[in-house]
Design an enzyme around this catalytic site. Sequence first.
Site, PDB file in Angstrom:
ATOM      1  N   SER A  75      -2.483  -5.894  -7.688  1.00 54.94           N
ATOM      2  CA  SER A  75      -3.766  -5.176  -7.663  1.00 54.94           C
ATOM      3  C   SER A  75      -5.000  -6.047  -7.872  1.00 54.94           C
ATOM      4  CB  SER A  75      -3.795  -4.010  -8.660  1.00 54.94           C
ATOM      5  OG  SER A  75      -3.097  -2.907  -8.153  1.00 54.94           O
TER       6      SER A  75
ATOM      7  N   ASP B   4       0.860  -8.537   0.899  1.00 52.06           N
ATOM      8  CA  ASP B   4       1.630  -7.652   1.771  1.00 52.06           C
ATOM      9  C   ASP B   4       1.729  -8.238   3.186  1.00 52.06           C
ATOM     10  OD1 ASP B   4       3.078  -5.343   2.377  1.00 52.06           O
ATOM     11  OD2 ASP B   4       1.302  -4.102   2.635  1.00 52.06           O
TER      12      ASP B   4
ATOM     13  N   GLY C 135      -3.499  -9.669   2.533  1.00 52.36           N
ATOM     14  CA  GLY C 135      -3.117 -10.317   1.286  1.00 52.36           C
ATOM     15  C   GLY C 135      -1.632 -10.601   1.185  1.00 52.36           C
TER      16      GLY C 135
ATOM     17  N   GLY D 209      -6.189  -8.444  -5.922  1.00 48.32           N
ATOM     18  CA  GLY D 209      -6.847  -8.859  -4.691  1.00 48.32           C
ATOM     19  C   GLY D 209      -7.802  -7.775  -4.215  1.00 48.32           C
ATOM     20  N   ILE D 210      -7.523  -7.254  -3.042  1.00 50.06           N
ATOM     21  CA  ILE D 210      -8.396  -6.259  -2.425  1.00 50.06           C
ATOM     22  C   ILE D 210      -8.493  -4.967  -3.246  1.00 50.06           C
ATOM     23  CG2 ILE D 210      -6.648  -5.216  -0.938  1.00 50.06           C
ATOM     24  CD1 ILE D 210      -8.966  -5.308   1.257  1.00 50.06           C
TER      25      ILE D 210
ATOM     26  N   ASN E 266       0.857  -1.188   0.000  1.00 50.28           N
ATOM     27  CA  ASN E 266       0.000   0.000   0.000  1.00 50.28           C
ATOM     28  C   ASN E 266       0.892   1.237   0.000  1.00 50.28           C
ATOM     29  OD1 ASN E 266       0.489   0.872   2.872  1.00 50.28           O
ATOM     30  ND2 ASN E 266      -0.484  -1.106   3.288  1.00 50.28           N
TER      31      ASN E 266
END
Length: 183
Positions: free
Chosen positions: A127, A41, A39, A129-130, A31
Amino acid sequence: MREYRSHDTNIILVQGDLTLQDTEALVNAANSRLLGGGGVDGAIHRRGGPDIMKELDIIRMTQGDCPAGQAVLTGGGALKARFVIHTVGPFYQGGSEEPQILADCYRSSMRLAAEHGIKSLSFPAISTGIYGYPIGQAAPIALRTVLKELDRHKFTEIRFVLHSAKDYEVYDQALSRIVEITQ
């Protein structure tokens, strides 16, 4: 697993856990605040340990946030990989700038790896995923960008590590279409 060779680089698609890869660097879908999260990260920070966040703290203090499409480098902490390249993908909202920002994530990650002499790296599906980027749109952007960047930067291996069988299949089909077009 699928392998394709381009510019003396092995391009490998594999379904699995990004944090277990043994390439020199992993690319983290971070982020913009570089504060860790969920996720990919979160998984990288959990497996890599606190040393990664300590380095990110220093980066945040010296340069601030990381804009979407850009990347920063830290050590790999307790990971098999020696380095982690943290890049910030776009939140998907159907905008016209999002494909360029997503491509910039791959470009800036590869440029940073090349600047540090890193010859092998593993990418997640940034990008998807969430952040909500449809994987069917993201996969060709990722693959085309990486293949084009091999004109500028030399690597021995680029690995795309896909979390699910569905994601793997989407990347495999996208790579097949790209290879078919270029032959």
